[in-house]
Design an enzyme around this catalytic site. Sequence first.
Site, mmCIF file in Angstrom:
data_model
loop_
_atom_site.group_PDB
_atom_site.id
_atom_site.type_symbol
_atom_site.label_atom_id
_atom_site.label_comp_id
_atom_site.label_asym_id
_atom_site.label_seq_id
_atom_site.Cartn_x
_atom_site.Cartn_y
_atom_site.Cartn_z
ATOM 1 N N PRO A 2 0.918 -1.389 0.148
ATOM 2 C CA PRO A 2 -0.054 0.114 0.049
ATOM 3 C C PRO A 2 1.131 1.405 -0.087
ATOM 4 O O PRO A 2 1.894 1.537 0.772
ATOM 5 C CB PRO A 2 -0.889 -0.017 1.380
ATOM 6 C CG PRO A 2 -0.806 -1.478 1.538
ATOM 7 C CD PRO A 2 0.733 -1.988 1.141
ATOM 8 N N GLU A 3 0.712 2.120 -0.798
ATOM 9 C CA GLU A 3 1.383 3.534 -1.028
ATOM 10 C C GLU A 3 0.066 4.620 -0.499
ATOM 11 O O GLU A 3 -0.950 4.191 -0.101
ATOM 12 C CB GLU A 3 1.787 3.604 -2.296
ATOM 13 C CG GLU A 3 2.744 2.555 -2.696
ATOM 14 C CD GLU A 3 3.418 2.694 -4.050
ATOM 15 O OE1 GLU A 3 3.396 3.915 -4.659
ATOM 16 O OE2 GLU A 3 3.654 1.514 -4.594
ATOM 17 N N LYS A 57 3.469 6.664 4.106
ATOM 18 C CA LYS A 57 2.684 5.385 3.829
ATOM 19 C C LYS A 57 2.050 4.812 5.335
ATOM 20 O O LYS A 57 1.789 3.757 5.393
ATOM 21 C CB LYS A 57 3.636 4.289 3.202
ATOM 22 C CG LYS A 57 3.760 4.833 1.726
ATOM 23 C CD LYS A 57 4.693 3.800 0.913
ATOM 24 C CE LYS A 57 6.094 3.853 1.107
ATOM 25 N NZ LYS A 57 6.768 3.006 -0.047
ATOM 26 N N ARG A 266 12.678 -7.397 -6.139
ATOM 27 C CA ARG A 266 11.690 -6.502 -6.770
ATOM 28 C C ARG A 266 12.120 -6.312 -8.356
ATOM 29 O O ARG A 266 13.043 -6.582 -8.825
ATOM 30 C CB ARG A 266 11.535 -5.117 -6.038
ATOM 31 C CG ARG A 266 12.942 -4.314 -6.215
ATOM 32 C CD ARG A 266 13.288 -3.270 -4.989
ATOM 33 N NE ARG A 266 14.827 -3.217 -4.975
ATOM 34 C CZ ARG A 266 15.473 -2.092 -5.547
ATOM 35 N NH1 ARG A 266 14.639 -1.302 -6.217
ATOM 36 N NH2 ARG A 266 16.652 -1.943 -5.700
#
Length: 291
Positions: A2-3, A57, A266
């Site tokens: 979540p950002e 965040k 990533r």
Amino acid sequence: MPELPEVEALAHHLREHALYRPVARADVASMSVLKTFDPPVSALTGRVVTGAARYGKFLAVEFLDRPGEDLHLVTHLSRAGWLRWHDTAAAAPPKPGRGPLALRLHLDAVGGPGFDLTEAGTQKRLAVYLVRDPREIPGVARLGPDALALSRDEFAELLDGRSERIKTVLTDQSTIAGIGNAYSDEILHTARLSPYATAGRLRPDQVVALHDALHTVLTDAVDRSVGQKAAELKGEKRSGLRVHARTGLPCPVCGDTVREVAFADRSFQYCPGCQTGGKPLADRRLSRLVK
Ligand SMILES: [Zn+2]
């Protein structure tokens, strides 16, 4: 992960549903998520939710109902954490260490409305802090100005003289708070900039385009996330992404194939047609294969 947009939508939901409700009980199902011990979680009992805030965040539930005794329940959802609202809940305390539930807050009455903090998967990174001042949390104290609060001039000043790649600067929480891997991909695509462009060497028109893109992408994403009632979902659900997590699919703007650069843990995505003059960026995995 979540950002800013997802966390903002969760805060929005709490402001609409949790405000002025007293805490009946807090259940901790996973001791390891709790990063503070003073004050204890039991101190929340009887306290009234007075607001919800976002720091980068981080999501904070505020209890400012007693003068001189402020409490902030702050969480960093990390990769797979989420806040899920419920209208009713089991009254029995959850069994520790089973399933995704980490912490449950009962509001009004035990078994009544409230929310769960959950974490899917085996990598446990969700963090919860109960503090008198959010700045006691190192990750919050370190944050740079919020992405949505930056004026064009302030943004230009932040980039000035920076020798890092623009992708790195956008996602560095101590420089700009709130943007992570997904939305930096989207912002750079909208601004038609290479993720590898040197931050301090952007032309003034590119800085303007980037600032505009940052605002548009984030505010659109906040609206979408609020609209789909984020806190009633089981986890993060994004829509409207144009390049992030779309490797191999056509770019919705120019039709070129979205590519990725992958690292050990990533990866990020971009469109060569829109962002790098048609040239693929160096990818260590790819160059090893080519050699
Ligand atoms: Zn494109």
